[in-house]
Design a protein around this motif. Structure first.
Motif, PDB file in Angstrom:
ATOM      1  N   ALA A 174       0.853  -1.180   0.000  1.00  0.00           N
ATOM      2  CA  ALA A 174       0.000   0.000   0.000  1.00  0.00           C
ATOM      3  C   ALA A 174       0.895   1.239   0.000  1.00  0.00           C
ATOM      4  N   ILE A 175       0.303   2.381  -0.351  1.00  0.00           N
ATOM      5  CA  ILE A 175       1.046   3.608  -0.592  1.00  0.00           C
ATOM      6  C   ILE A 175       0.816   4.607   0.534  1.00  0.00           C
ATOM      7  N   GLU A 176       1.898   5.224   0.992  1.00  0.00           N
ATOM      8  CA  GLU A 176       1.822   6.265   2.011  1.00  0.00           C
ATOM      9  C   GLU A 176       1.038   7.468   1.477  1.00  0.00           C
ATOM     10  N   PRO A 177       0.120   8.012   2.259  1.00  0.00           N
ATOM     11  CA  PRO A 177      -0.678   9.160   1.799  1.00  0.00           C
ATOM     12  C   PRO A 177       0.097  10.471   1.928  1.00  0.00           C
ATOM     13  N   ASP A 178       1.088  10.654   1.052  1.00  0.00           N
ATOM     14  CA  ASP A 178       1.943  11.835   1.137  1.00  0.00           C
ATOM     15  C   ASP A 178       1.429  12.934   0.216  1.00  0.00           C
ATOM     16  N   GLU A 179       2.235  13.971   0.026  1.00  0.00           N
ATOM     17  CA  GLU A 179       1.831  15.122  -0.765  1.00  0.00           C
ATOM     18  C   GLU A 179       1.542  14.751  -2.220  1.00  0.00           C
ATOM     19  N   GLY A 180       2.405  13.894  -2.803  1.00  0.00           N
ATOM     20  CA  GLY A 180       2.199  13.490  -4.189  1.00  0.00           C
ATOM     21  C   GLY A 180       0.931  12.689  -4.369  1.00  0.00           C
ATOM     22  N   THR A 181       0.640  11.803  -3.418  1.00  0.00           N
ATOM     23  CA  THR A 181      -0.584  11.009  -3.470  1.00  0.00           C
ATOM     24  C   THR A 181      -1.810  11.906  -3.354  1.00  0.00           C
ATOM     25  N   ALA A 182      -1.764  12.859  -2.423  1.00  0.00           N
ATOM     26  CA  ALA A 182      -2.890  13.776  -2.238  1.00  0.00           C
ATOM     27  C   ALA A 182      -3.153  14.579  -3.507  1.00  0.00           C
ATOM     28  N   PHE A 183      -2.073  15.004  -4.178  1.00  0.00           N
ATOM     29  CA  PHE A 183      -2.238  15.773  -5.407  1.00  0.00           C
ATOM     30  C   PHE A 183      -2.899  14.925  -6.490  1.00  0.00           C
ATOM     31  N   ALA A 184      -2.414  13.691  -6.680  1.00  0.00           N
ATOM     32  CA  ALA A 184      -2.980  12.827  -7.716  1.00  0.00           C
ATOM     33  C   ALA A 184      -4.467  12.585  -7.475  1.00  0.00           C
ATOM     34  N   LEU A 185      -4.837  12.316  -6.242  1.00  0.00           N
ATOM     35  CA  LEU A 185      -6.242  12.079  -5.929  1.00  0.00           C
ATOM     36  C   LEU A 185      -7.073  13.337  -6.147  1.00  0.00           C
ATOM     37  N   ALA A 186      -6.534  14.485  -5.776  1.00  0.00           N
ATOM     38  CA  ALA A 186      -7.260  15.745  -5.964  1.00  0.00           C
ATOM     39  C   ALA A 186      -7.483  16.049  -7.437  1.00  0.00           C
ATOM     40  N   MET A 187      -6.556  15.584  -8.293  1.00  0.00           N
ATOM     41  CA  MET A 187      -6.681  15.806  -9.734  1.00  0.00           C
ATOM     42  C   MET A 187      -7.558  14.765 -10.416  1.00  0.00           C
ATOM     43  N   GLY A 188      -8.139  13.845  -9.621  1.00  0.00           N
ATOM     44  CA  GLY A 188      -9.074  12.883 -10.185  1.00  0.00           C
ATOM     45  C   GLY A 188      -8.470  11.567 -10.632  1.00  0.00           C
ATOM     46  N   TYR A 189      -7.207  11.301 -10.268  1.00  0.00           N
ATOM     47  CA  TYR A 189      -6.573  10.040 -10.626  1.00  0.00           C
ATOM     48  C   TYR A 189      -6.931   8.959  -9.613  1.00  0.00           C
ATOM     49  N   GLN A 190      -6.852   7.718 -10.060  1.00  0.00           N
ATOM     50  CA  GLN A 190      -7.021   6.566  -9.184  1.00  0.00           C
ATOM     51  C   GLN A 190      -5.739   5.746  -9.200  1.00  0.00           C
ATOM     52  N   LEU A 191      -5.412   5.133  -8.066  1.00  0.00           N
ATOM     53  CA  LEU A 191      -4.213   4.291  -7.985  1.00  0.00           C
ATOM     54  C   LEU A 191      -4.447   3.020  -8.789  1.00  0.00           C
ATOM     55  N   ALA A 192      -3.708   2.872  -9.894  1.00  0.00           N
ATOM     56  CA  ALA A 192      -3.896   1.723 -10.778  1.00  0.00           C
ATOM     57  C   ALA A 192      -2.964   0.574 -10.441  1.00  0.00           C
ATOM     58  N   GLN A 193      -1.789   0.889  -9.888  1.00  0.00           N
ATOM     59  CA  GLN A 193      -0.802  -0.159  -9.634  1.00  0.00           C
ATOM     60  C   GLN A 193       0.304   0.390  -8.732  1.00  0.00           C
ATOM     61  N   ALA A 194       0.881  -0.493  -7.944  1.00  0.00           N
ATOM     62  CA  ALA A 194       2.092  -0.166  -7.194  1.00  0.00           C
ATOM     63  C   ALA A 194       3.259  -0.908  -7.832  1.00  0.00           C
ATOM     64  N   GLU A 195       4.377  -0.211  -8.015  1.00  0.00           N
ATOM     65  CA  GLU A 195       5.566  -0.800  -8.622  1.00  0.00           C
ATOM     66  C   GLU A 195       6.721  -0.801  -7.632  1.00  0.00           C
ATOM     67  N   ARG A 196       7.445  -1.921  -7.605  1.00  0.00           N
ATOM     68  CA  ARG A 196       8.631  -2.031  -6.769  1.00  0.00           C
ATOM     69  C   ARG A 196       9.843  -1.526  -7.550  1.00  0.00           C
ATOM     70  N   HIS A 197      10.482  -0.479  -7.054  1.00  0.00           N
ATOM     71  CA  HIS A 197      11.746   0.003  -7.608  1.00  0.00           C
ATOM     72  C   HIS A 197      12.862  -0.650  -6.803  1.00  0.00           C
ATOM     73  N   SER A 198      13.677  -1.449  -7.473  1.00  0.00           N
ATOM     74  CA  SER A 198      14.749  -2.159  -6.777  1.00  0.00           C
ATOM     75  C   SER A 198      16.078  -1.940  -7.479  1.00  0.00           C
ATOM     76  N   VAL A 199      17.162  -2.161  -6.743  1.00  0.00           N
ATOM     77  CA  VAL A 199      18.507  -1.856  -7.217  1.00  0.00           C
ATOM     78  C   VAL A 199      19.415  -3.053  -6.967  1.00  0.00           C
ATOM     79  N   GLN A 200      20.219  -3.379  -7.970  1.00  0.00           N
ATOM     80  CA  GLN A 200      21.217  -4.445  -7.869  1.00  0.00           C
ATOM     81  C   GLN A 200      22.604  -3.812  -7.739  1.00  0.00           C
ATOM     82  N   ASP A 201      23.324  -4.189  -6.710  1.00  0.00           N
ATOM     83  CA  ASP A 201      24.685  -3.710  -6.496  1.00  0.00           C
ATOM     84  C   ASP A 201      25.638  -4.603  -7.287  1.00  0.00           C
ATOM     85  N   LEU A 202      26.186  -4.071  -8.371  1.00  0.00           N
ATOM     86  CA  LEU A 202      27.053  -4.875  -9.235  1.00  0.00           C
ATOM     87  C   LEU A 202      28.400  -5.169  -8.601  1.00  0.00           C
TER      88      LEU A 202
END
Length: 374
Positions: A174-202
């Motif tokens: 689930a997504i933290e209700p931060d400033e960016g989330t509040a803005f998206a919801l106020a603009m009429g967007y709906q949360l369609a998907q959560a994506e995992r951003h991950s990093v590999q240390d070479l």
């Protein structure tokens, strides 16, 4: 109330990009400040020269940049292709004039009802002055002019287990209700998907050559797709367009052929380098799997993992893992300066996450995918 005005970027001239390059220098600084504050690094900040290189007419998509510029619009300002004030190469501009930006793509071959990959940033000291709302209004003006009814974009987010966290329809995060989330919801967007951003240390990876499964061969190359493999590449990109978990996003199957693969190479490799591996089923000659690595010219330590996909009839042979390993072996040879690989996967994609964990990836953050229907 601070003064600003919204502009669309004119197409740059090859010989003298002028204010268009200056605008991208402003965007680079804006995005770097955000990335450093949020992640402690600027790995995902593209150099201005790379942004400029990618902002060219394309056979696949119409790319659009809209900026918020500090101050009133200059006298004599004219409008551009979307009826907005236009910033032209000869206009006067300094990078710090750029106080907000949004960019997106209008697909031309398929998904022609959509505005895709919307990304927006506003300088912290300029927030709460209506810039985000003004940029979003401009995005919708462009969408209306081009007959687009589906808006799709992404924002940086964080996972949360709080009672007021926002849950997508699928996946464990689930997504933290931060400033960016509040803005998206106020603009009429709906949360369609959560994506995992991950990093590999070479620096901690063992670059051992993979063993190809019986009945398959792995073709690996650097740079442009070899002409004999373009049809296979096209088939795998078509498969990828529908095989990847999409949450509640509305996507149509993409139309790919050898000519589109060649055009993609022309456009992408102007600002990036590529390492690609393709699995071929030896008995039938079918394309069985694909994995792509890219890095932006000017950022040699940072690599991005793009698509990895295995065709449905060829799963169960560890091809996804083998393809990624083949790319990493080639990377060690041709990109010795590389230190990190970033990738993004749907949080409901347990199969791909299992491969990534085995390769040493660690979760960096969770991104939010947003959709709005007009």
């Amino acid at each position: 109330m601070r003064n600003y005005h919204i502009v669309e970027l004119d197409q740059p001239r090859d010989d003298a990009p002028g204010a268009i390059l200056t605008a991208f220098q402003g965007v680079e600084a804006l995005e770097r400040d955000f990335d450093l504050a949020r992640h402690g690094n600027d790995d995902q900040t593209d150099p201005a020269a790379a942004m400029l290189s990618q902002y060219r007419p394309s056979s696949d998509s119409e790319y659009v940049w809209l900026l918020a510029i500090a101050g009133d619009a200059p006298a004599g300002s004219t409008t551009g292709r979307f009826g907005l004030l236009v910033l032209r190469p000869d206009d006067a501009l300094v990078p710090t004039d750029v106080v907000g930006a949004v960019n997106f793509a209008l697909p031309l071959r398929d998904n022609r009802d959509a505005v895709q990959d919307i990304m927006m940033h506003v300088r912290p000291q300029w927030r709460r002055h209506g810039i985000g709302h003004a940029l979003q209004t401009a995005v919708e003006q462009v969408a209306a002019l081009r007959g687009r009814t589906v808006l799709q974009g992404y924002s940086d987010a964080r996972a949360s287990q709080a009672a007021d966290a926002l849950h997508p329809a699928r996946g464990p995060f689930a997504i933290e209700p931060d400033e960016g989330t509040a803005f998206a919801l106020a603009m009429g967007y709906q949360l369609a998907q959560a994506e995992r951003h991950s990093v590999q240390d070479l620096t901690a990876y063992d670059f051992a050559a993979p063993v190809s499964p019986d009945g398959y061969r792995i073709e690996t190359w650097t740079g442009r797709t070899p002409e004999p493999l373009r049809t296979h590449m096209a088939e795998m990109l078509r498969v990828m367009s529908m095989a990847a978990p999409a949450g509640d996003f509305h996507f149509e199957e993409e139309i790919w052929d050898a000519a589109r693969v060649s055009a993609m190479d022309d456009e992408v490799l102007d600002a990036r380098e590529a390492i690609v591996s393709l699995a071929i089923h030896e008995r039938t000659g079918e394309a069985a799997g694909l994995s792509q690595l890219y890095r932006t010219i000017g950022k040699p330590a940072v690599v991005d993992q793009w698509n990895t996909v295995v065709a449905a009839g060829h799963r169960g042979h560890s091809l996804g893992l083998v393809l990624k390993q083949a790319n990493l072996v080639r990377l060690a040879d041709v990109w010795p300066e590389a230190r990190r690989v970033h990738t993004w996967n749907a949080t409901e994609n347990d199969y791909m996450w299992a491969i990534n964990e085995r390769l040493g990836y660690r979760t960096e953050n969770i991104d939010a995918g947003w959709q709005k229907r007009l």
